[in-house]
Design a protein around this motif. Structure first.
Motif, PDB file in Angstrom:
ATOM      1  N   ARG A   9       0.689  -1.056   0.059  1.00  0.00           N
ATOM      2  CA  ARG A   9      -0.129   0.022   0.086  1.00  0.00           C
ATOM      3  C   ARG A   9       0.735   1.266   0.011  1.00  0.00           C
ATOM      4  O   ARG A   9       0.365   2.134  -0.432  1.00  0.00           O
ATOM      5  N   SER A  10       2.178   1.195   0.273  1.00  0.00           N
ATOM      6  CA  SER A  10       3.111   2.195   0.357  1.00  0.00           C
ATOM      7  C   SER A  10       3.558   2.695  -1.176  1.00  0.00           C
ATOM      8  O   SER A  10       3.947   3.675  -1.290  1.00  0.00           O
ATOM      9  N   TRP A  11       3.364   1.710  -2.213  1.00  0.00           N
ATOM     10  CA  TRP A  11       3.824   2.287  -3.413  1.00  0.00           C
ATOM     11  C   TRP A  11       2.844   1.912  -4.640  1.00  0.00           C
ATOM     12  O   TRP A  11       2.832   2.621  -5.718  1.00  0.00           O
ATOM     13  N   ARG A  12       1.780   1.176  -4.092  1.00  0.00           N
ATOM     14  CA  ARG A  12       0.687   0.962  -5.039  1.00  0.00           C
ATOM     15  C   ARG A  12      -0.760   1.416  -4.719  1.00  0.00           C
ATOM     16  O   ARG A  12      -1.156   0.719  -3.562  1.00  0.00           O
ATOM     17  N   ASN A  13      -1.444   2.298  -5.405  1.00  0.00           N
ATOM     18  CA  ASN A  13      -2.718   2.550  -4.713  1.00  0.00           C
ATOM     19  C   ASN A  13      -3.980   1.450  -4.972  1.00  0.00           C
ATOM     20  O   ASN A  13      -3.712   0.567  -5.915  1.00  0.00           O
ATOM     21  N   LEU A  14      -5.038   1.485  -4.436  1.00  0.00           N
ATOM     22  CA  LEU A  14      -6.037   0.785  -4.670  1.00  0.00           C
ATOM     23  C   LEU A  14      -6.762   0.832  -6.107  1.00  0.00           C
ATOM     24  O   LEU A  14      -6.738  -0.271  -6.579  1.00  0.00           O
ATOM     25  N   GLN A  15      -6.598   1.834  -6.774  1.00  0.00           N
ATOM     26  CA  GLN A  15      -7.324   1.859  -8.080  1.00  0.00           C
ATOM     27  C   GLN A  15      -6.240   1.058  -9.027  1.00  0.00           C
ATOM     28  O   GLN A  15      -6.834   0.388  -9.693  1.00  0.00           O
ATOM     29  N   ASP A  16      -5.100   0.936  -8.840  1.00  0.00           N
ATOM     30  CA  ASP A  16      -4.231   0.123  -9.756  1.00  0.00           C
ATOM     31  C   ASP A  16      -4.602  -1.393  -9.680  1.00  0.00           C
ATOM     32  O   ASP A  16      -4.208  -2.108 -10.609  1.00  0.00           O
ATOM     33  N   THR A  17      -4.851  -1.749  -8.445  1.00  0.00           N
ATOM     34  CA  THR A  17      -5.174  -3.160  -8.245  1.00  0.00           C
ATOM     35  C   THR A  17      -6.460  -3.626  -9.028  1.00  0.00           C
ATOM     36  O   THR A  17      -6.522  -4.861  -9.345  1.00  0.00           O
ATOM     37  N   THR A  18      -7.292  -2.589  -9.528  1.00  0.00           N
ATOM     38  CA  THR A  18      -8.294  -3.215 -10.552  1.00  0.00           C
ATOM     39  C   THR A  18      -7.792  -3.626 -11.794  1.00  0.00           C
ATOM     40  O   THR A  18      -8.439  -4.232 -12.702  1.00  0.00           O
ATOM     41  N   ASN A  19      -6.486  -3.558 -12.197  1.00  0.00           N
ATOM     42  CA  ASN A  19      -5.880  -4.045 -13.151  1.00  0.00           C
ATOM     43  C   ASN A  19      -5.502  -5.385 -13.044  1.00  0.00           C
ATOM     44  O   ASN A  19      -5.059  -6.086 -14.055  1.00  0.00           O
ATOM     45  N   ASN A  20      -5.376  -6.009 -11.911  1.00  0.00           N
ATOM     46  CA  ASN A  20      -5.036  -7.366 -11.650  1.00  0.00           C
ATOM     47  C   ASN A  20      -5.574  -8.281 -12.457  1.00  0.00           C
ATOM     48  O   ASN A  20      -4.870  -9.150 -12.777  1.00  0.00           O
ATOM     49  N   PRO A  21      -6.949  -8.332 -12.647  1.00  0.00           N
ATOM     50  CA  PRO A  21      -7.376  -9.367 -13.149  1.00  0.00           C
ATOM     51  C   PRO A  21      -7.028  -9.580 -14.817  1.00  0.00           C
ATOM     52  O   PRO A  21      -6.759 -10.638 -15.187  1.00  0.00           O
ATOM     53  N   VAL A  22      -6.332  -8.470 -15.475  1.00  0.00           N
ATOM     54  CA  VAL A  22      -6.044  -8.565 -16.708  1.00  0.00           C
ATOM     55  C   VAL A  22      -4.594  -9.073 -16.877  1.00  0.00           C
ATOM     56  O   VAL A  22      -4.256 -10.058 -17.575  1.00  0.00           O
ATOM     57  N   PHE A  23      -3.625  -8.568 -15.873  1.00  0.00           N
ATOM     58  CA  PHE A  23      -2.166  -8.639 -16.310  1.00  0.00           C
ATOM     59  C   PHE A  23      -1.647  -9.751 -15.153  1.00  0.00           C
ATOM     60  O   PHE A  23      -0.687 -10.323 -15.527  1.00  0.00           O
ATOM     61  N   VAL A  24      -2.325  -9.986 -14.117  1.00  0.00           N
ATOM     62  CA  VAL A  24      -2.170 -11.118 -13.267  1.00  0.00           C
ATOM     63  C   VAL A  24      -2.701 -12.450 -13.377  1.00  0.00           C
ATOM     64  O   VAL A  24      -2.302 -13.334 -13.384  1.00  0.00           O
ATOM     65  N   ASN A  25      -4.220 -12.055 -13.823  1.00  0.00           N
ATOM     66  CA  ASN A  25      -4.906 -13.171 -14.101  1.00  0.00           C
ATOM     67  C   ASN A  25      -4.871 -14.228 -13.158  1.00  0.00           C
ATOM     68  O   ASN A  25      -5.132 -15.539 -13.395  1.00  0.00           O
TER      69      ASN A  25
END
Length: 679
Positions: A432-448
């Motif tokens: 949480r110190s380097w990556r915001n909550l908004q950016d975690t919404t991209n996880n389903p696409v590139f982390v899958n």
């Protein structure tokens, strides 16, 4: 979708041409200002528009696709599929669905498609896969061919290591997106399909699909709700459904089983709701009246909360199995839910996970009816964007907790334990110190949903659980600002309660969320959300609990709920002391980046061999942690990772730590009020 414990063009120029008209309107509701979202004001701001993600000149695909799925090959776990597609002479592209609603990414199980053959007018028609878009198949239809015949198989994985198991000797799950090849050039709601399903003899099923007229005549007593629970004679195992659009078909899976039971969750109501249960063994289906009553209250409480029902009938599909893979996936008029066999039989022993049905049911309103604009795409091979998943999934996660408590599916104290564990995790999360909550919404696409060795530092799909804490804070803030007169209940009825009875998706953007919150209680919600969603959160996210009248603390003993959860998962939790959880073999299943173990260079997947010179046992490690607190002696571990053994000393003297919530009597107990049933 519940978080678990999955190119449409061949040239970059064409891809941009396709995406540009879709993407551009999605940014009309907000602008990027100094790297943050800021709501815009415009003349249309006071009206929420229906957005289907399709252009005005979309036309229906001519004719009806005939689709026959034979799911009777239980021994080999193979779905045999035949299709007849109306066509015209010339080039034709067929798609296998790639971008699937509810999964938020590219999850089409293309690798399980096999045996693909095409013909027309009794001649073989060759196909070629697109070299850049693996989900597209190109054909050249000869002159005189008006019906393209397709034959192929979907190979259900025979083991979890190959993918999600969807067929066992007792249970079948039909996800139509795995069964269909559809023609390019038309929107998914403009392609009509007549589906037929062949089941093994004696299997019964549940689905939101409705049977065609000839089957309704066979069993009218079972068709009162138009949703199906069929018990046909042994010769009647072929079921033809009413024609539906491709969009409706993919949104209407089937659970079928050798052992099946159906429960009425809305008795006497105009809009039927049923719980359709399949299981490995018949005894797993034995539910008490009190257990079913809690599910009935869930339906009642959700209807009161949202003030609407956006389905003509609703079917919970629930599997109780050790073999059929677990799942939690939303649909507009049904949901797929898969848990272990003890759902009913172990009711008093454990309630962990009993918010699942409440979560997926909430999605009928949040995600299926009210849907983020960037998730409304023309068809299943158009890329989706996930920017508002902290609303779609985060608020749904919150309502899942709340409705589980209000219905009696879970006790209030168990929900408090869940929230304590969620808050504790983010209290220790380094990412949480380097990556915001908004950016975690991209996880389903590139982390899958692939595993991550440092998931707390890399961050996972935190829009679910941190999103739930965010919406708890909004709920408590609404109550505090209004002197307890207004709450998120008002948001639910105002935002989701519109167009009662409609199943047509109604899109929303960020400014719609902000405007609705301001209509309920004036506040600088735009800045509040910007800070919580886009800001880097170095502080622990406990404000929601504190504003709700509770404090996060750590105790030396786990709660009864936490202990039952440990027993069910066979894990041992040392997450908030040494910084890891261990499975029953001593293997590290979770590891915190900045924990004592993480700083000592212990790796996820390592196995604890010995504790202070003795063979590893969970109780021995607990004793060592307790003794280190009083004796101030380092804990010595022998750790194996692959072929390498290391002796590691941990200078940790703070004892065992398990999260819990305690009341702060200086603040009203808003959390208990939130979890109390509505009247």
């Amino acid at each position: 979708m519940r978080l678990p414990a999955s190119k449409s063009l061949s040239s970059a120029t064409a891809l941009l041409a396709l995406i540009a008209p879709i993407v551009a309107p999605l940014f009309s509701g907000f602008v990027i200002a100094n790297g943050a979202l800021a709501a815009t004001e415009n003349a249309a701001a006071d009206k929420t528009q229906v957005n289907t993600g399709k252009s005005a000149d979309d036309k229906a695909y001519p004719g009806v696709v005939q689709l026959i799925v034979d799911a009777s090959d239980l021994d080999r776990k193979i779905f045999n599929i035949r299709a007849s597609i109306p066509v015209q002479a010339g080039p034709l592209t067929l798609y296998f669905p790639e971008w699937l609603p509810g999964k938020h990414g590219t999850n089409g199980a293309l690798n399980q498609l096999a045996g693909l053959r095409f013909s027309g007018n009794q001649q073989v028609i060759a196909w070629k896969r697109d070299p850049l878009n693996m989900y597209a198949f190109h054909l050249q239809i000869p002159a005189g061919v008006s019906q393209l015949n397709a034959e192929y198989q979907f190979l259900s994985p025979t083991d979890d290591k190959f993918g999600r198991v969807t067929m066992t000797p007792e249970i079948i799950g039909v996800q139509w997106n795995n069964m269909i090849l559809y023609p390019a050039g038309a929107a998914s709601d403009q392609i009509h399909i007549q589906p037929t399903l062949i089941l093994p003899t004696g299997f019964q099923f549940g689905s939101a699909l409705e049977l065609a007229e000839q089957h309704e005549k066979l069993s009218p007593s079972q068709n009162q709700s138009q949703s199906q629970s069929q018990s046909q004679s042994q010769s009647q195992n072929e079921f033809q459904f009413k024609p539906v659009t491709l969009e409706q078909l993919v949104d209407s899976p089937v659970f079928a089983g050798k052992y099946f039971k159906r429960f009425d969750l809305n008795p006497g109501a105009k809009i039927p709701v049923h719980l359709n249960v399949v299981a490995d063994k018949p005894e797993s289906l034995n539910a008490t009246p009190e257990q079913i009553a809690a599910h009935q209250v869930l339906v009642q409480q959700a209807t009161i909360l949202f003030g609407s029902q956006h389905y003509h009938h609703y079917d919970f599909l629930l599997s109780l199995s050790d073999e059929f893979s677990g799942i939690g996936l939303e649909h507009h008029q049904s949901s797929e839910n898969g848990v272990r066999p003890g759902y009913f039989s172990d009711w008093t022993k454990k309630s962990s996970g009993r918010d699942l049905l409440a979560h997926e049911y909430t999605h009928s309103w949040n995600g299926k009816f009210r849907r983020p604009a960037d998730l409304l795409t023309p068809h299943f091979n158009t890329p989706m964007q996930d920017s508002l998943l902290w609303v779609y999934e985060g608020q749904t996660q919150y309502w899942g907790y709340v409705l589980a408590a209000r219905s009696g599916l879970m006790k209030q104290e168990h929900i408090r334990d869940v929230l304590a564990n969620v808050a504790a995790y983010y209290d220790h999360q380094s990412g949480r110190s380097w990556r915001n909550l908004q950016d975690t919404t991209n996880n389903p696409v590139f982390v899958n949903r692939r595993g991550q060795a440092w998931s707390d530092y890399q961050r996972d799909e935190d829009y679910y659980r941190e999103g739930a804490l965010l919406w708890l804070e909004i709920d408590a803030q609404l109550r505090a600002l209004s002197q307890e007169k207004r709450s998120l209940n008002d948001f639910a009825s105002k935002f989701f309660g519109v167009n009662d009875g409609s199943t047509t998706p109604l899109s929303y953007q960020l400014n719609d969320i902000i405007r609705t919150l301001n209509d309920i209680q004036p506040f600088d919600w735009g800045h509040f959300l910007q800070e919580r969603v886009e800001g880097l959160q170095s502080k622990t996210p406990t404000a929601s609990l504190e504003l709700a009248g509770w404090k996060l603390v750590y105790t030396e003993k786990p709660s009864e709920y936490a202990k039952a959860s440990e027993d069910a998962s066979h894990d041992n939790d040392f997450l908030y002391s040494l910084g890891f959880s261990l499975d029953k073999t001593g293997k590290i299943s979770r590891l915190l980046f900045n924990s004592p173990a993480g700083k000592a260079n212990i790796l996820s997947g390592s196995v604890i061999i010995a504790v202070n010179g003795k063979s590893y046992k969970a109780e021995a490690l607990k004793s060592a942690i307790t003794n280190a607190k009083t004796q101030k002696q380092a804990i010595e571990l022998i750790v194996r990772h692959g072929d390498y053994y290391r002796t590691i000393r941990l200078d940790y003297f703070e004892g065992l730590k398990y999260p819990a919530l305690v009341r702060n009597n200086l603040i009203p107990d808003r959390l208990s009020k939130i979890l109390t049933p509505l009247k």
